[in-house]
Design a protein around this motif. Structure first.
Motif, PDB file in Angstrom:
ATOM      1  N   CYS A 102       3.411  33.609  15.368  1.00  0.00           N
ATOM      2  CA  CYS A 102       1.738  33.624  15.311  1.00  0.00           C
ATOM      3  C   CYS A 102       1.895  33.604  17.119  1.00  0.00           C
ATOM      4  CB  CYS A 102       1.130  32.454  14.849  1.00  0.00           C
ATOM      5  SG  CYS A 102       1.033  32.983  12.789  1.00  0.00           S
ATOM      6  N   ILE A 107       4.471  33.978  19.133  1.00  0.00           N
ATOM      7  CA  ILE A 107       4.419  35.063  20.067  1.00  0.00           C
ATOM      8  C   ILE A 107       4.030  36.598  20.042  1.00  0.00           C
ATOM      9  CG2 ILE A 107       7.179  37.220  19.969  1.00  0.00           C
ATOM     10  CD1 ILE A 107       7.919  34.176  18.785  1.00  0.00           C
ATOM     11  N   MET A 108       3.362  36.720  19.117  1.00  0.00           N
ATOM     12  CA  MET A 108       2.427  37.770  18.730  1.00  0.00           C
ATOM     13  C   MET A 108       1.272  37.334  19.356  1.00  0.00           C
ATOM     14  SD  MET A 108       4.840  40.213  17.051  1.00  0.00           S
ATOM     15  CE  MET A 108       3.769  41.502  16.770  1.00  0.00           C
ATOM     16  N   ALA A 109       0.278  36.485  19.433  1.00  0.00           N
ATOM     17  CA  ALA A 109      -1.046  36.162  19.937  1.00  0.00           C
ATOM     18  C   ALA A 109      -0.400  36.020  20.926  1.00  0.00           C
ATOM     19  CB  ALA A 109      -1.356  34.938  19.936  1.00  0.00           C
TER      20      ALA A 109
END
Lengths: 466, 466
Positions: B248, B250-252
């Motif tokens: 989460c 990394i993607m955020a």
């Protein structure tokens, strides 16, 4: 062309009463002076009927009510967003209910971990774009009308924009939909996950269906992380052919520009005339290329060299964001500027394989001469998606006729070159016959079969597409 | 579940004769010992009937002939690629014609300017990938079976793979199709241009339709420029929850990894047991993250820091391509390794919003305990697409029953978490009831209406999907 007859006066009263049973009075417009404003979108040469009524629902339930009434009384329904479309797809049919979604304009969710937004159809493209920017996110589709057009309208026509060469069109960003069917039932398609293959992809079927299969009342949209600010380069060419050659070299060279646009001499001059932008009028074709990578200057240098190999007479990279924005402003003014040339335009939307772009531009020049018309071309050159724009005086019957003929001849040329009649503006009324030509009889038959599966009574936006 | 009765012996003779009228003898297999090999794909627990005949056409015209005969004699047709599917979508129905497309295996065109390939359906994924590499191009979809599976099969199931977190699934790469309809007519959908919105998007409707709407005989595929070699980082975590938290973050954080995979402790151990890979068995969850950017080491450093914030016990970036490839090999071995645990596996394909990934993994652990089973999880974590893999002894009736129940319970959990029952493997026979649960009654009704529009006699892959 509508399969439904216009409602006579008594029926009209009945229709309004039935609508008002579950809609507030302010959501039901019947004053002809008011409803007339909802008769058409921005396409020229497209028939438009008089709506019996305009409804402006605020909730899904209200949309369901409208569709139930329409089904019960067999009244056609024309869904509308901001009516910025260019093909007549939002034009009223005689005696229809215009179903305007502009008041369903809430952004329901923005989720940076899942990289999605959930929105109602009436949200303005620019409003969403700015809202997600605040979360470090990016909603790429950016049609020229992005300050006015709605996400629902973008979904209806699978809108593109300047970003497509890197980021694709609206269709790429629609993960799931809530749709009110012709009979008023609510259906959810797709997902809010990054991937999903559960059953037929009905989400994508609705994207680009021009309101003819159901009413989109909610959408789950995919977002990207916000890229760095893009930097733009302008390259001048002594011929359109050389500019197209540069486009081919750039794409074959493995570059991934965030923008790759072309303006021909006519368009450059029109933009200068309108806005005094100081663009170089000696050029036969101006290419704009941008990168939003970590080192755009390096990417632009590589592309600049390719442009020179292709014969660019001048290559000018922007120094900074402000200079870049100025070049983009010039590009965004193209259609308005061309409209100012003779008062009216017909905007083609032919997309060809980019390897055939040079042939298309050469052909358009030939067609302009043949019909003694000014046809300016701006193009999303990296996608092979061109907007040859026929400038004419709508008061001049002969010129108008020639305009329509040249407009059609450009589509014929696009098909000959292995292209499509519409890259991003849709079919609507304007290109119905041409859609049939592109799809062929079997294709049209299957498209009609799909339409019948969703809308057996033919109530949804009748007379559009085919 | 097929709506068509098996052909009796006499009818069978008639069927074979009719097929042989326009197919060479070597393309029509009737020996039961030979045709038995075509009865099923790689899914467990899926019924499979006995084909009446297997046909192996080489041309579009031959496929048209097969469909005309099938329509005339009302014989069901099951299209097949390499039968590497995991949901029974390619399983024969009793008395059917198996239509294997593997001999239509030509790459017809690779065009670096237009960035497209035109292929027949029997082309092996790896063959295409390598062929386009030679032109500096990249065909991203890379299912685990990529050395065996066909592009036609990939289109049928909208296959994913390791690349999806950055590059998306097969659907994103299909621009246009030639399709033989149930009655033998040929239809072209889509385009060979970068953009196009001419009519309903039937191309995407066929992608993922599991051979139930028509037979794909040619595809225009979009290609990307070949990216730089990716560099992989491995991060160990003390809990699956911490690993999911890292995903989460990394993607955020706006990162765009080219791969973001998770292997749980059970899976890591299984891979070590199978191949002695030397993976760290003290870890509760191993995360693999890769970048194929211009400076992957810098990107990995940023992601490594996020992993540490999320509680990673160790973060090890690969030094070079060889080390990276070793980590990917370990990941690619997961399913085979888990199969070796008890001899048989059922592989779930639940995809949840990535923000719910931790809850899913926690739930799977609970389900494994409840049913006293080994369930290893490997996941395309960046997409929230998990493959909880139930390991069981197919000879043990009680364990087999528990396996099926746990498999179903994982799908129920996925739906509860806002996910889908299938991220990339499709529905086939294995998940039919679950598809109905995910879509709801209105969704199923409209899916069936679409099916009926294309295949009114119900001849194409009957009994699959719904």
């Amino acid at each position: 062309m509508s399969r439904i007859q216009a409602a006579p006066d008594e029926a009209q009263g009945n229709l309004t009463d039935r609508l008002l049973a579950e809609l507030p009075a302010e959501a039901v417009l019947t004053d002809p002076d008011v409803t007339a404003a909802y008769a058409n979108d921005m396409a020229s040469f497209c028939e438009a009927g008089t709506p019996a009524v305009v409804v402006l629902p605020r909730t899904v339930e209200q949309v369901q009510h409208v569709m139930r009434v329409a089904t019960e009384l067999r009244v056609p329904v024309v869904p509308q967003g901001a009516r910025t479309g260019l093909s007549g797809a939002a034009n009223a049919s005689e005696g229809c209910i215009v179903l305007s979604l502009v008041r369903m304009d809430r952004i329901l969710e923005i989720n940076p971990v899942d990289r999605i937004a959930v929105v109602e159809p009436g949200v303005i493209n620019a409003t969403l774009s700015r809202a997600v920017n605040e979360h470090g996110l990016y909603y790429p589709p950016d049609p020229s009308s992005w300050e006015m057009c709605t996400i629902g309208g973008n979904i209806g026509t699978a809108s593109g924009g300047l970003c497509c060469v890197k980021y694709g069109v609206t269709a790429e960003y629609v993960l799931g939909l809530d749709v009110v069917l012709a009979d008023g039932r609510l259906m959810s398609t797709g997902r809010r996950t990054a991937k999903g293959v559960a059953g037929y992809d009905l989400t994508r079927l609705f994207v680009g269906s021009e309101g003819s299969l159901g009413i989109v009342v909610r959408a789950v949209l995919a977002l990207k992380p916000q890229p760095p600010q893009q930097l733009v380069l302008a390259a001048e060419f002594g011929s359109a052919a050389a500019a197209c050659d540069a486009v081919c070299r750039i794409m074959a060279g493995g570059h991934v520009p965030s923008l790759l646009e072309l303006m021909d001499r006519t368009t450059v001059k029109a933009v200068n005339d309108l806005a005094n932008m100081g663009l170089p009028e000696t050029t036969e074709a101006l290419l704009l290329c941008a990168f939003d990578t970590h080192d755009p200057a390096a990417d632009l240098a590589a592309v600049g060299a390719l442009c020179e190999t292709a014969g660019a007479t001048q290559v000018v990279p922007a120094d900074d964001a402000a200079e870049s924005e100025l070049l983009l402003q010039a590009r965004r003014l193209c259609l308005v500027a061309l409209e100012a040339v003779k008062g009216t335009t017909m905007i083609d939307d032919v997309c060809v394989p980019r390897s055939r772009l040079g042939e298309l531009l050469e052909g358009v020049e030939r067609i302009a001469e043949k019909y003694r018309l000014t046809i300016g071309v701006c193009a999303h050159a990296g996608d092979g998606n061109t907007h040859p724009t026929v400038c004419f005086d709508a008061q001049d019957a002969d010129e108008s006729r020639r305009a329509r003929e040249s407009f059609d001849e450009i589509m014929a040329l696009g098909l000959e070159l292995g292209g499509t009649i519409t890259g991003e503006h849709g079919v609507g009324i304007l290109k119905k016959e041409w859609l049939a030509r592109e799809l062929g009889p079997v294709g049209v038959e299957m498209q009609r079969a799909v339409k019948a599966a969703f809308d057996p009574l033919g109530l949804l936006n009748p007379g559009k597409l085919f």
